[in-house]
Design an enzyme around this catalytic site. Structure first.
Site, mmCIF file in Angstrom:
data_model
loop_
_atom_site.group_PDB
_atom_site.id
_atom_site.type_symbol
_atom_site.label_atom_id
_atom_site.label_comp_id
_atom_site.label_asym_id
_atom_site.label_seq_id
_atom_site.Cartn_x
_atom_site.Cartn_y
_atom_site.Cartn_z
ATOM 1 N N ASP A 249 12.686 -4.036 38.416
ATOM 2 C CA ASP A 249 12.832 -5.262 37.632
ATOM 3 C C ASP A 249 14.055 -5.135 36.727
ATOM 4 O O ASP A 249 14.298 -4.095 36.125
ATOM 5 C CB ASP A 249 11.568 -5.499 36.794
ATOM 6 N N HIS B 276 4.161 -7.273 40.223
ATOM 7 C CA HIS B 276 4.750 -6.333 39.279
ATOM 8 C C HIS B 276 3.943 -5.039 39.350
ATOM 9 O O HIS B 276 2.719 -5.066 39.197
ATOM 10 C CB HIS B 276 4.655 -6.867 37.842
ATOM 11 N N ASN C 244 1.909 -13.189 38.792
ATOM 12 C CA ASN C 244 1.804 -14.377 37.953
ATOM 13 C C ASN C 244 1.871 -15.619 38.839
ATOM 14 O O ASN C 244 2.652 -15.656 39.799
ATOM 15 C CB ASN C 244 2.962 -14.409 36.941
ATOM 16 N N VAL D 179 9.955 -16.587 38.710
ATOM 17 C CA VAL D 179 10.623 -16.591 40.017
ATOM 18 C C VAL D 179 9.585 -17.003 41.066
ATOM 19 O O VAL D 179 8.565 -16.321 41.248
ATOM 20 C CB VAL D 179 11.211 -15.197 40.349
ATOM 21 N N HIS E 160 5.546 -12.153 44.378
ATOM 22 C CA HIS E 160 5.821 -10.742 44.078
ATOM 23 C C HIS E 160 4.715 -10.185 43.212
ATOM 24 O O HIS E 160 4.062 -10.925 42.471
ATOM 25 C CB HIS E 160 7.162 -10.586 43.350
HETATM 26 P P1 AMP Z 1 7.569 -13.540 37.107
HETATM 27 O O1 AMP Z 1 7.618 -13.989 35.675
HETATM 28 O O2 AMP Z 1 6.227 -12.964 37.483
HETATM 29 O O3 AMP Z 1 8.039 -14.610 38.049
HETATM 30 O O4 AMP Z 1 8.538 -12.305 37.202
HETATM 31 C C1 AMP Z 1 9.870 -12.415 37.584
HETATM 32 C C2 AMP Z 1 10.498 -11.099 37.270
HETATM 33 O O5 AMP Z 1 11.706 -11.002 37.986
HETATM 34 C C3 AMP Z 1 10.825 -10.886 35.783
HETATM 35 O O6 AMP Z 1 10.156 -9.718 35.309
HETATM 36 C C4 AMP Z 1 12.339 -10.712 35.794
HETATM 37 O O7 AMP Z 1 12.799 -9.745 34.862
HETATM 38 C C5 AMP Z 1 12.607 -10.299 37.213
HETATM 39 N N1 AMP Z 1 13.935 -10.617 37.725
HETATM 40 C C6 AMP Z 1 14.593 -11.797 37.665
HETATM 41 N N2 AMP Z 1 15.783 -11.734 38.255
HETATM 42 C C7 AMP Z 1 15.878 -10.471 38.738
HETATM 43 C C8 AMP Z 1 16.885 -9.767 39.458
HETATM 44 N N3 AMP Z 1 18.032 -10.355 39.823
HETATM 45 N N4 AMP Z 1 16.656 -8.473 39.785
HETATM 46 C C9 AMP Z 1 15.513 -7.873 39.423
HETATM 47 N N5 AMP Z 1 14.520 -8.482 38.741
HETATM 48 C C10 AMP Z 1 14.708 -9.762 38.400
#
Ligand code: AMP
Length: 114
Positions: free
Chosen positions: A31, A103, A88, A97, A101
C-alpha cells in the site's frame, strides 16, 4: 480492465508499485500509504468493483485470494503473531479504490474495527 482504474494500471505494469506476489489470478503489492508496518493489498486481476459485486462464479477466485494473503503474511513474517484481512465496501465502508482488494495489515497490535 478499466482504463481509469489505478489498480488495473498497476496490474498491467502501467503504474508503479512494489509488487510482492503475482500469479495468473492475483497480485499483491505494498500500500502506498501504509497504516501498519506490514500493509499489503491483495488484488484480483479481474476488475470487480467491490465485494458487493462478487458472484458465485468468483468463489474460487476469492478462496485463492485468501490463500495468497496467508502466503504473503508468512513471507512478510507476521503469520505467527497474527494479522488482519479487511475489505472495505462502498462509501460508508471507507472504500476509496473501486477494484476489489483485501488489506493485509500486520506488524502491530490491531484494535477496534471503527
Ligand atoms: P480502500 O480505501 O479500501 O479502497 O483502500 C485503497 C487503498 O489503496 C488505500 O489504502 C490507498 O493507500 C491504496 N492506494 C491507492 N493508490 C495506490 C497506489 N497507486 N499504490 C498502492 N496503493 C495505493
Amino acid at each position: 480492465m478499466h482504463p481509469d482504474c489505478i489498480f488495473c494500471k498497476i496490474i498491467r505494469g502501467e503504474a508503479p508499485s512494489t509488487m510482492l506476489y503475482e500469479d495468473e489470478q492475483v497480485v499483491a503489492f505494498k500500500d502506498i500509504a501504509p497504516i501498519a508496518p506490514v500493509h499489503v493489498l491483495i488484488v484480483p486481476r479481474l476488475h470487480i468493483p467491490s465485494a458487493a459485486e462478487v458472484t458465485e462464479e468468483n468463489t474460487a477466485l476469492i478462496g485463492h485470494l485468501i490463500v495468497v494473503a496467508a502466503r504473503v503474511a508468512r513471507e512478510q513474517g507476521v503469520a505467527e503473531r497474527g494479522y488482519r484481512l479487511v475489505t472495505n465496501v462502498g462509501r460508508e465502508g471507507g472504500q476509496q479504490v473501486y477494484h476489489l482488494h483485501w488489506h493485509l495489515l500486520g506488524g502491530r497490535q490491531m484494535r477496534g474495527l471503527g
